[in-house]
Design a protein around this motif. Structure first.
Motif, mmCIF file in Angstrom:
data_model
loop_
_atom_site.group_PDB
_atom_site.id
_atom_site.type_symbol
_atom_site.label_atom_id
_atom_site.label_comp_id
_atom_site.label_asym_id
_atom_site.label_seq_id
_atom_site.Cartn_x
_atom_site.Cartn_y
_atom_site.Cartn_z
ATOM 1 N N GLY A 81 28.728 64.815 60.383
ATOM 2 C CA GLY A 81 29.138 63.800 59.419
ATOM 3 C C GLY A 81 28.684 64.063 57.995
ATOM 4 O O GLY A 81 29.199 63.438 57.065
ATOM 5 N N ASP A 82 27.722 64.980 57.807
ATOM 6 C CA ASP A 82 27.276 65.306 56.458
ATOM 7 C C ASP A 82 28.409 65.946 55.663
ATOM 8 O O ASP A 82 29.149 66.793 56.176
ATOM 9 C CB ASP A 82 26.102 66.293 56.492
ATOM 10 N N LYS A 83 28.531 65.572 54.391
ATOM 11 C CA LYS A 83 29.475 66.212 53.480
ATOM 12 C C LYS A 83 28.790 67.423 52.851
ATOM 13 O O LYS A 83 27.683 67.303 52.311
ATOM 14 C CB LYS A 83 29.927 65.246 52.388
ATOM 15 N N VAL A 84 29.457 68.578 52.914
ATOM 16 C CA VAL A 84 28.830 69.820 52.457
ATOM 17 C C VAL A 84 29.838 70.711 51.752
ATOM 18 O O VAL A 84 31.054 70.542 51.882
ATOM 19 C CB VAL A 84 28.222 70.611 53.649
ATOM 20 N N VAL A 85 29.308 71.670 51.001
ATOM 21 C CA VAL A 85 30.075 72.830 50.561
ATOM 22 C C VAL A 85 29.377 74.053 51.132
ATOM 23 O O VAL A 85 28.161 74.048 51.347
ATOM 24 C CB VAL A 85 30.192 72.932 49.027
ATOM 25 N N ALA A 86 30.134 75.103 51.383
ATOM 26 C CA ALA A 86 29.552 76.287 52.012
ATOM 27 C C ALA A 86 30.315 77.522 51.584
ATOM 28 O O ALA A 86 31.500 77.466 51.231
ATOM 29 C CB ALA A 86 29.581 76.155 53.542
ATOM 30 N N SER A 87 29.620 78.643 51.628
ATOM 31 C CA SER A 87 30.237 79.922 51.287
ATOM 32 C C SER A 87 29.644 80.988 52.184
ATOM 33 O O SER A 87 28.460 80.928 52.534
ATOM 34 C CB SER A 87 29.980 80.270 49.815
ATOM 35 N N LYS A 88 30.456 81.954 52.574
ATOM 36 C CA LYS A 88 29.915 83.058 53.347
ATOM 37 C C LYS A 88 29.405 84.135 52.408
ATOM 38 O O LYS A 88 29.849 84.250 51.256
ATOM 39 C CB LYS A 88 30.960 83.631 54.292
ATOM 40 N N LYS A 89 28.448 84.906 52.888
ATOM 41 C CA LYS A 89 27.941 86.029 52.119
ATOM 42 C C LYS A 89 29.088 86.986 51.860
ATOM 43 O O LYS A 89 29.873 87.289 52.756
ATOM 44 C CB LYS A 89 26.820 86.735 52.885
ATOM 45 N N ILE A 115 24.863 76.831 52.525
ATOM 46 C CA ILE A 115 25.483 75.527 52.704
ATOM 47 C C ILE A 115 24.651 74.503 51.956
ATOM 48 O O ILE A 115 23.424 74.580 51.934
ATOM 49 C CB ILE A 115 25.611 75.174 54.204
ATOM 50 N N SER A 116 25.321 73.581 51.287
ATOM 51 C CA SER A 116 24.625 72.606 50.456
ATOM 52 C C SER A 116 25.201 71.220 50.693
ATOM 53 O O SER A 116 26.420 71.032 50.707
ATOM 54 C CB SER A 116 24.780 72.980 48.972
ATOM 55 N N LYS A 117 24.319 70.239 50.885
ATOM 56 C CA LYS A 117 24.766 68.862 51.005
ATOM 57 C C LYS A 117 25.252 68.357 49.665
ATOM 58 O O LYS A 117 24.719 68.717 48.611
ATOM 59 C CB LYS A 117 23.622 67.975 51.500
#
Length: 348
Positions: A81-89, A115-117
């Motif tokens: 349920g957390d809203k996040v942004v993420a990127s792969k290496k 990954i960051s909230k």
């Protein structure tokens, strides 16, 4: 619910929308319901030029924003349920064996590092649009070159003696670099088209030079504003590299031309000048730099946006959801300046 993806089946062919597996995260991974895809320029070069080896069919794309769907057993600090942004290496498992990590799909597996909230109320398209480049900015200038970070507490950094040339100031990488460096106290000279000059100037550049004229005149003006301690080509195409290489050759000391991509083919540079390229987020993964990676993801990205320290370029929505990915790649190939493209994979 089924997972849909835009699949690349061969280099320089249109991506095809197909149903794929809905992935299960490993113990140290997270499954995210992908709600926004942020496009990065490297992606059109992978799809259309094949600049890195790919295993087909491949799901490309690096950066997303969305909601956590499942959490691996060893992951701490994140919940469903957390809203996040993420990127792969950068470079992580390009091709079929890494399709679970590709952004061009509705469900994406990410590691528990990049990954960051999201702060409450923040549009995920904005942090997603800058996340990959932001890690590269910090990786290059602080992780690799040892420059200081900007303060985030409202204080003003002391002026530094180093002078830095950023070619391509209105690109996403350029705008983030200008802010990062100028806020840390460094003097930045950059280039821009006239239509983006005011925006780039407000980011903190000490000097903004029009790069739309003749290359010979541009070279002379850049040289006259030097010398520079660090020279970075944010565009790194065959028509820009010679200009920056000439600037370095004309000044004493400093022979490294930092580039955002490798050479597409053989190139001849002035004696003593070397193009330096690596995936610029890589320094954050090296021993001794782990604190930098955590700072970028957990502190600089969310706090910088919330406090107005980071001013991203505007985002532009690409219509059609996953079907719009092909159009986005075509547009990036032609050149996109002063904005970042995003798509919403659940849109039809």
């Amino acid at each position: 619910m089924a997972n849909l993806a835009a699949l690349l089946t061969a280099v320089n062919t249109p991506l095809e929308i197909q149903e794929v597996e809905k992935w299960t995260p490993d113990p140290t991974e997270i499954l995210v319901k992908n709600e926004v895809i942020a496009f990065n320029p490297i992606e059109w070069k992978l799809a259309k030029l094949g600049i890195y080896p790919l295993h087909f069919p491949a799901i490309l794309g690096s950066t997303i924003g969305g909601t956590i769907e499942a959490v691996g057993s060893e992951v701490k600090g994140y919940e469903v349920g957390d809203k996040v942004v993420a990127s792969k290496k950068f470079g992580q498992k390009f091709g079929a064996d890494g399709n679970r990590f590709g952004a061009y799909q509705r469900y994406v597996v990410v590691g528990d590092v990049m990954i960051s909230k999201l702060p409450t109320g923040l549009d995920p398209a904005v942090p997603a649009s800058i996340m990959m480049n932001l890690t590269c900015v910090v990786g290059l200038f602080t992780g690799r070159l040892g420059l200081e970070r900007p303060p985030l507490n409202g204080s003003k950094a002391a002026k530094k003696s180093e002078k830095i040339l950023i070619y391509g100031g209105s690109s996403s990488f350029g705008t983030l670099s200008i802010q990062y460096l100028s806020q840390a106290g460094y003097s930045v000279t950059t280039t821009s088209s006239p239509k983006n000059k005011d925006f780039v100037s407000k980011l903190g550049a000490a000097t903004v030079i029009d790069h739309t004229g003749q290359s010979e005149a541009l070279s002379k003006e850049l040289i006259a504003k030097g010398p520079y301690d660090i020279v970075v080509d944010m565009i790194s195409l065959p028509n820009t590299i010679p200009i920056l290489a000439g600037v370095l050759a004309a000044q004493d000391g400093g022979n490294s031309l930092y580039a955002m991509q490798p050479a597409f083919g053989p190139e001849t540079l002035p004696k003593g000048v070397t193009r330096v390229f690596e995936p610029w987020s890589d320094p954050l993964y090296e021993d001794g730099n782990q604190h930098l990676l955590e700072w970028v993801i957990k502190t600089y990205l969310p706090q910088g946006l919330a406090n107005g320290v980071i001013n991203p370029v505007p985002v532009e929505r690409v219509a059609g959801g996953l079907s719009g990915v092909n159009g986005a790649l075509d547009r990036m190939q032609k050149g996109v300046s002063g904005r970042r493209l995003v798509a919403y994979p659940w849109e039809r």
